[in-house]
Design a protein around this motif. Sequence first.
Motif, PDB file in Angstrom:
ATOM      1  N   ALA A  17      77.210  19.065  -7.391  1.00 30.26           N
ATOM      2  CA  ALA A  17      77.914  18.818  -8.654  1.00 30.26           C
ATOM      3  C   ALA A  17      79.425  18.826  -8.445  1.00 30.26           C
ATOM      4  N   THR A  18      79.890  19.722  -7.590  1.00 35.39           N
ATOM      5  CA  THR A  18      81.327  19.807  -7.305  1.00 35.39           C
ATOM      6  C   THR A  18      81.833  18.511  -6.684  1.00 35.39           C
ATOM      7  N   ILE A  19      81.079  17.996  -5.713  1.00 39.24           N
ATOM      8  CA  ILE A  19      81.486  16.759  -5.033  1.00 39.24           C
ATOM      9  C   ILE A  19      81.527  15.595  -6.022  1.00 39.24           C
ATOM     10  N   VAL A  20      80.501  15.498  -6.875  1.00 40.34           N
ATOM     11  CA  VAL A  20      80.443  14.410  -7.862  1.00 40.34           C
ATOM     12  C   VAL A  20      81.626  14.497  -8.819  1.00 40.34           C
ATOM     13  N   LEU A  21      81.923  15.704  -9.304  1.00 37.94           N
ATOM     14  CA  LEU A  21      83.037  15.875 -10.249  1.00 37.94           C
ATOM     15  C   LEU A  21      84.385  15.604  -9.585  1.00 37.94           C
TER      16      LEU A  21
END
Length: 607
Positions: A17-21
């Motif tokens: 999720a961090t990478i996507v955001l």
Amino acid sequence: MHSLDLPMALTFMVVAATIVLYALERIAIETVAVGAVVALMVIFSIFPNEAVTPAGLLSGFANPALITVICLLIIGQGLFQTDALEKTAKIIVQWTRGRSLLATAPVLLIVGVLSAFLNNTPVVVMFLPILSAVAATMGRSPARVLMPLSFIAILGGMTTLIGSSTNLLVANVANQATDVRLTFFSFTPIGVLLAGVGAIYVLFVMPRILTARKTMAEEMQGSSGKQFIAQINITYEHPLVGTESVSGMFPTLKDMTVRLVQRGEKPILPPFENVILQPGDTVIVAATRTALANALSAKKPLLDGEGGTPSETPNDAPPPSSGQMTLAEVVVAPASRLMGRTLLQSGFHAETGCMVMGIQRRSRMPRMAMNDIRLEAGDVLLVAGSAAQIARLRGNRDVLLLDWSQAEVPRKRYAPRALIIFLTVLGLAATGLVPIVVAAVSGTFAMIISGCLNSRQALRAIDSRIFMLIGSSMAGALALEASGGAEYLATSLVILLEGSPPGVMLSAIYLIVAILTNFLSNNAAAVLFTPIVIGIANQVGASPEAFLVCLIFAANSSFATPIGYQTNLIVMGPGHYRFSDFLKAGTPLVIILWLTFSLVAPWYYSL
């Protein structure tokens, strides 16, 4: 092998999720980074793990690598603030006749060669301000050259055993576990091939992909080459005394357009034939803000403020020295008391302590002495003063301060000090006499204590995105390793590849490690996979050397994220890059290197 349990699954979800955001950029990087750390702290509070404590998750924010990056950015700011590398940049541009590729490509190739024998970080630190200055001299965005600088340094580090700490780490582990002895040039031939293919992409394709982003202030300042009317009063000690016109112009004032030379009651208009400047002359010029700032900050300043007229002295403070001067632009407000008055009549200097360096009028450029121009509403004044004096203009009802226009005048007289400090830090880091973090912190302190920077300028050099990215990524890497997530991925790869040809195994290992190394540290990926690739090599009856070299190249393929490698973080702030810029420009390079290795390695190692 760890089975996929709930804490591990939740850790994977947080990292993904961090990478996507980060990539979407709809939420500030700092907010996403803090959210990721909070999520990991909550997960491991509910599912306790001795290896993952709140202190451990937060330790990344005090990591020596983070301190090193921040201090190197501050040292770079010191070089910028003093224009220490301006001459070097101009020489490079003159040699290449202003052709952008000719100016940058040789420098980048030198970086690649040096990185094969020296630590990448000091090499990038050494050339970052040079390339930034070259880009500025050519009027190009630093974004076009700084990410290529980092990538070329990483590619160069892949070619020899000492090119990267990752290379040495893999070689040492292999030395203990196998009879393979990787020597200095063991993998140089295939490494040079990969680096050469990567360099073609970096030099010729990547600059077209990168978006040239600037800060809002730079965009506003760079949106027009507007000219200010300024005047230079020639005194007996002035550096222009005795300057002679050549072909109707004054070569010494090549960045300015001389509109009038006032000699007593006699105006001398262009073209200027056989005119020699002498004490008592007043030279009226049209020049950009940059040209006026350079004239003000030179070792022998051409301008002394307020049209060179010392008749007014501010009551509250003396005029600041050029080393502490800030330039800003103000607009004469409607119904201002300045309207219809000249600068001397207005008392602006006495009231504000700020000196007017130039006047810009949108409707026409008057051909008269600056002190004779009667101000009108909408006139833009280029003013100089201390930071406090400029700040007080916000409360002045006669002028409107354009906040974005504030910038310190370069402290060129401190340039030699800044260069000495920079070269000392570089030498200490490159030779290993002291740890690089010690050299960087000491250099930062020296920049401030020597006057090259003040504490406010040093703080401004710290990029909050970099601070949060490093701290958060280290927390994520700790959680992945301690929860068994990284080992789970590695052993799953072994099971997945069981029975595959050696060439396919090599290709798959490269791809998996190259993906992981952009989110773990290079060294963590190398340590994790070294015993795994040795085991795979033994299973298929192949020499471990090919698999170890594959691991070295893959662990160095940290191009797709800024957190992949320290040099990426160093160039992120000066290049005004976003997380997505690395994904967009770095991912194709990872794929190119992966495909090249997959095609060449089986033939090279006879697999």
